[in-house]
Design an enzyme around this catalytic site. Structure first.
Site, PDB file in Angstrom:
ATOM      1  N   HIS A 270      42.151  46.128  43.420  1.00 18.95           N
ATOM      2  CA  HIS A 270      41.313  44.773  43.065  1.00 18.95           C
ATOM      3  C   HIS A 270      40.976  43.327  43.898  1.00 18.95           C
ATOM      4  O   HIS A 270      39.976  43.092  44.154  1.00 18.95           O
ATOM      5  CB  HIS A 270      41.944  44.292  41.635  1.00 18.95           C
ATOM      6  CG  HIS A 270      41.419  42.847  40.940  1.00 18.95           C
ATOM      7  ND1 HIS A 270      41.251  41.969  42.050  1.00 18.95           N
ATOM      8  CD2 HIS A 270      41.033  42.737  39.715  1.00 18.95           C
ATOM      9  CE1 HIS A 270      40.511  40.481  40.958  1.00 18.95           C
ATOM     10  NE2 HIS A 270      40.423  41.952  39.842  1.00 18.95           N
ATOM     11  N   GLN A 271      42.202  43.321  44.920  1.00 15.59           N
ATOM     12  CA  GLN A 271      42.596  42.790  45.849  1.00 15.59           C
ATOM     13  C   GLN A 271      42.722  41.120  45.807  1.00 15.59           C
ATOM     14  O   GLN A 271      42.411  40.456  46.435  1.00 15.59           O
ATOM     15  CB  GLN A 271      41.694  43.072  46.690  1.00 15.59           C
ATOM     16  CG  GLN A 271      41.942  44.618  46.914  1.00 15.59           C
ATOM     17  CD  GLN A 271      40.542  45.159  48.041  1.00 15.59           C
ATOM     18  OE1 GLN A 271      41.733  44.646  49.431  1.00 15.59           O
ATOM     19  NE2 GLN A 271      40.124  46.120  48.823  1.00 15.59           N
ATOM     20  N   ASP A 272      42.225  40.764  44.644  1.00 20.98           N
ATOM     21  CA  ASP A 272      42.148  39.589  44.336  1.00 20.98           C
ATOM     22  C   ASP A 272      42.388  38.879  42.967  1.00 20.98           C
ATOM     23  O   ASP A 272      42.295  38.344  42.166  1.00 20.98           O
ATOM     24  CB  ASP A 272      41.247  38.799  44.848  1.00 20.98           C
ATOM     25  CG  ASP A 272      41.274  37.483  44.950  1.00 20.98           C
ATOM     26  OD1 ASP A 272      41.850  36.958  45.175  1.00 20.98           O
ATOM     27  OD2 ASP A 272      39.757  36.738  44.662  1.00 20.98           O
ATOM     28  N   LEU A 273      43.763  39.541  42.206  1.00 21.95           N
ATOM     29  CA  LEU A 273      44.141  39.802  40.886  1.00 21.95           C
ATOM     30  C   LEU A 273      45.244  38.198  41.196  1.00 21.95           C
ATOM     31  O   LEU A 273      46.053  37.798  41.911  1.00 21.95           O
ATOM     32  CB  LEU A 273      45.164  40.834  40.352  1.00 21.95           C
ATOM     33  CG  LEU A 273      45.302  41.032  39.109  1.00 21.95           C
ATOM     34  CD1 LEU A 273      44.352  40.893  38.201  1.00 21.95           C
ATOM     35  CD2 LEU A 273      47.081  41.627  38.920  1.00 21.95           C
TER      36      LEU A 273
ATOM     37  N   ASN B 229      40.953  34.334  38.216  1.00 26.09           N
ATOM     38  CA  ASN B 229      39.601  36.181  37.691  1.00 26.09           C
ATOM     39  C   ASN B 229      40.703  36.783  36.556  1.00 26.09           C
ATOM     40  O   ASN B 229      39.659  37.899  36.270  1.00 26.09           O
ATOM     41  CB  ASN B 229      40.156  36.780  38.686  1.00 26.09           C
ATOM     42  CG  ASN B 229      39.054  37.054  40.268  1.00 26.09           C
ATOM     43  OD1 ASN B 229      37.977  36.199  39.569  1.00 26.09           O
ATOM     44  ND2 ASN B 229      39.368  36.746  41.376  1.00 26.09           N
TER      45      ASN B 229
END
Length: 283
Positions: free
Chosen positions: A137-140, A144
């Site tokens: 995911h890298q931007d949890l 979001n």
């Protein structure tokens, strides 16, 4: 605003009617539209010029989008299509009505424990689906995650475009792509992300759901990053201490000391819940 942005960033998709701009970021605009059959969808139109990107990278993005869309998991906002139009790369996603978890928590405050744990499990299961097909995911973060009207959750943004942003110059190879409140210690020092990086952010969300605020907070970015890197893992209040092993297993400073997969996180949550329920029945 819609007409101005569409004039600046055109997207010719025959049969689609653009209704409004839901969001604009540095690298994309998010549109609410009706598809040719009249159903609402969300379209993410990237701002960079796709003609400068390697074709294999574009093909990979489209294939990954469609692969994720095949799962139709309720915990994920489902990608429906992806491609290039008007020289721009785009992704079409299902339209999920609701508000972000961040906004919802700002409105209701700390949720009841049962609701917090249910949400946490839903997020973890959805993250496991993403990891299961080899994606990060890298931007949890709570902004979001969408809370539907029935209180179920759906994750947004699956990290599909990270390589595209680097190739297009919107993001440097060594640049951190996440929110500082959810950043893992290894990302601060520039180590590459893996599943455990997402699990650290999951731990931040769990703490936030249980306690009502983030585990590390500061008025300055440097101090916040320092806390993620070296500050002790915070202790939960006594009435929530049974869940401390989850916090410890997710917020460990070194990835090798963390819980290693979403499946292990769910298993530990279920074990703790069984102990709690057994204790309640005895008492």
């Amino acid at each position: 605003m819609k007409h101005r942005l569409l004039a600046q960033y055109p997207l010719a998709l025959p049969g689609y009617q653009y209704l409004s701009i839901l969001h604009e970021s540095d690298n994309a605009i998010i549109l609410l539209a009706n598809n040719p059959s009249g159903s609402p969808v969300v379209i993410k139109r990237f701002k960079f010029d796709a003609s400068h990107l390697p074709q294999d990278l574009i093909n990979e993005f489209i294939l990954e989008s469609k692969a994720l869309g095949l799962f139709a998991h309720r915990g994920l906002v489902q990608p429906l299509d992806a491609g290039i139009a008007s020289g721009a790369l785009y992704m079409i996603m299902e339209y999920v009505q609701g508000v972000t978890l961040r906004r919802h928590l700002a409105t209701i405050g700390t949720p009841p424990l049962a609701q917090a744990l249910q949400w946490f499990e839903e997020i973890t299961l959805a993250l496991g689906v993403i990891h299961g097909i080899g994606l990060l995911h890298q931007d949890l973060k709570t902004s979001n995650i969408i809370v539907r009207h029935d209180q179920s959750l759906a994750l947004l943004d699956f990290g599909l475009e990270i390589r595209l942003l680097i190739a297009s110059g919107f993001l440097r190879e060594d640049e951190i792509y996440c929110t500082p409140y959810y950043i893992s210690p290894e990302r601060i020092i520039g180590d590459p992300p893996d599943e455990r990086t997402d699990l650290y952010a999951l731990g931040v969300i769990l703490y936030e759901l249980l306690v009502g605020h983030k585990p590390y907070e500061s008025n300055t970015l440097s101090e916040l990053l320092k806390k993620h890197a070296v500050a002790p893992i915070p202790r939960l209040p006594d009435n929530l201490s049974v869940y401390q092993p989850l916090i410890k297993g997710l917020l460990a400073k070194f990835p090798e000391n963390r819980l290693q997969s979403a499946n292990l996180v769910v298993r530990l949550l279920q074990e703790i819940s069984q102990r709690v329920n057994a204790g309640s029945s005895i008492s």
